[in-house]
Scaffold this active site. Structure first.
Site, PDB file in Angstrom:
ATOM      1  N   HIS A 201      12.291  -6.605  -0.153  1.00 10.45           N
ATOM      2  CA  HIS A 201      12.216  -7.733  -1.091  1.00 10.45           C
ATOM      3  C   HIS A 201      13.604  -8.311  -1.377  1.00 10.45           C
ATOM      4  O   HIS A 201      13.918  -9.389  -0.904  1.00 10.45           O
ATOM      5  CB  HIS A 201      11.484  -7.372  -2.392  1.00 10.45           C
TER       6      HIS A 201
ATOM      7  N   ASP B  80       3.297  -5.420   3.763  1.00  8.13           N
ATOM      8  CA  ASP B  80       3.343  -4.838   2.423  1.00  8.13           C
ATOM      9  C   ASP B  80       1.962  -4.421   1.915  1.00  8.13           C
ATOM     10  O   ASP B  80       1.384  -3.453   2.382  1.00  8.13           O
ATOM     11  CB  ASP B  80       4.029  -5.810   1.461  1.00  8.13           C
TER      12      ASP B  80
END
Length: 451
Positions: free
Chosen positions: A268, A319
């Site tokens: 991220h 993810d």
């Protein structure tokens, strides 16, 4: 192991016609001949190297659609996390393996040919270790083996509930280890990975909330040269808490406390200031972007133009697996920039293809982050080929990077025909060869998991 004739292929030097590729018994590319003949070779059409998926939590695939109801207050990552904790509390090893296998099939069918599984579900529902402390990791490895996707296994270290550190909560009890217990887990996972020639083992401190920088430093020394992955700066609330308690922003705190280099993948890294962007880009670490999940959770938008301009490396991952599609990840990455900057083709240079720029960046960054022998159709790389369906109307009259632009911005998994991993076919006609039994097992194992 067959030779291949690629009618049109994306090589490190660009698009080339009539490429003959020789593959050795280990599944590595031994020779690449441009303008090679097709005698005795397996013929493929439009071919691109398979893309690495650098961040996945496969068990969350079975949650897709279960978190899309408004709550009593403002929904965020933190409210989503509570739903996830409730869901994960019920999963058995059989269910984890079945979910992972279906997710891996979907990855292959969409053009991902390697996956880094950031795996933090280790223990029984009451928090006690299984008789085999790597029971759940072994199930992930078995799912990867059954579907044919090469695995970078990243067992996650999770010890604390928040900055400070604060004690873990009941919802986190299935994730927890101390340093000694984690070292035993890594030792056992090393034996699991050793049984597969395509598997890689790395380490993964979950986050600065779940591990102190002292613990993170210890973890990074467990496996010399192996990948190290960590979540960081995903949420604005995380940045604020880190500032309040540790006196620094998350990426800054990590950079100042631990030696970050090319082994590292910071997942991220959404919320960075100018100094963090420049230093992270210069470190050689990869920023692991998951744009579809980041959009689904309302995380924010990664500062991609500034990071790339500073020489930073990026890759993409699925993810939470709310949707599995590398084209969608790359499209969402670019569209997020367009929406915030209110212009088009933000991540492409003058005269450059947006799809081409994104695909090449994710290919090379993903290869570095997963530690796998991938990254292009070149000698020494694994023979991971994605044949695009050149019979699709999307590709009529398309040449060069316009093929990538059409796939990424106009298509999705339906554009994928055959997929080969290590010179072996794993997808034919857009369908994983393992899908029939994997889907059967998924239905049987997961049918009782209801909201």
């Amino acid at each position: 192991m067959p030779d291949f004739h690629l009618r049109r292929a994306l090589l490190p030097t660009g698009w080339r016609d009539d490429v003959r590729v020789e593959v050795n018994e280990a599944g590595r590319i031994a020779r690449v001949d441009v303008r090679g003949d097709d005698a005795g070779a397996h013929r493929l059409g439009f071919v691109v190297p398979g893309l690495p998926n650098l961040h996945s939590h496969t068990f969350q695939r079975a949650m897709a659609g279960l978190t899309e109801r408004g709550g009593p207050g403002e929904d965020s990552f933190w409210s989503w996390r509570e739903v996830m904790y409730d869901f994960v509390d019920r999963l058995t090893p059989d269910q984890v393996q079945a979910i992972a296998a279906l997710a891996f099939c979907e990855m292959l069918e969409s053009g991902f040919t390697t996956v880094a599984e950031f795996h933090y579900l280790h223990h029984a529902p009451d928090g006690r270790p299984y008789d085999d402390p790597a029971e759940m990791s072994a199930r992930i490895a078995a799912a990867a083996h059954s579907t044919g996707i090469p695995l970078t296994l990243l067992p996650v270290f999770y010890r604390h509930g928040g900055f400070g550190p604060t004690p873990a909560t009941d919802g986190q009890r299935r994730f927890l280890h101390d340093l000694d217990g984690y070292a035993r887990l890594i030792e056992r996972c090393g034996k699991i990975v050793a049984s597969s020639p395509d598997a890689v083992l790395g380490v993964a401190p979950h986050s600065l909330r779940a591990a102190t920088v002292e613990e993170i430093g210890e973890l990074a020394r467990l496996l010399e040269g192996a990948p190290v992955h960590i979540h960081v700066a995903e949420q604005e609330a995380e940045v604020e808490a880190c500032l309040d308690i540790l006196g620094a922003r998350p990426v800054r705190h990590l950079l100042d406390s631990v030696e970050i280099d090319e082994r590292w993948c910071l997942i991220h890294a959404t919320h960075m200031d100018e100094g963090e962007i420049a230093e992270l880009a210069g470190s050689g670490a990869v920023a692991g972007l998951c744009p579809v999940t980041e959009a689904n959770l309302g995380d924010g938008i990664f500062p991609a133009p500034d990071f790339l301009a500073a020489g930073g490396a990026i890759g993409v991952g699925s993810d939470s697996n709310i949707r599995i599609d590398p084209a969608d990840e790359l499209r969402t990455l670019e569209y997020g920039q367009r929406l915030t900057r209110r212009r088009r083709n933000v991540l492409a240079g003058e005269g450059e293809s947006s799809g081409g720029r994104l695909y090449r960046a994710a290919l090379h960054g993903g290869a570095r982050a997963t530690g796998q022998p991938v990254g292009g159709i070149e000698v020494g790389a694994r023979a991971d080929f994605v044949e695009l369906n050149d019979g699709s109307p999307l590709f009529i009259g398309r040449e060069g990077d316009a093929v990538l632009d059409s796939w990424i911005f106009g298509g999705g998994p339906e554009c994928v025909g055959e997929v080969w991993v290590g010179g072996r076919r794993v997808v034919e006609g857009g369908r994983a060869l393992a899908r029939a039994f994997v889907e059967r097992d998924y239905r049987a194992a997961v049918g009782e998991l209801r909201p």
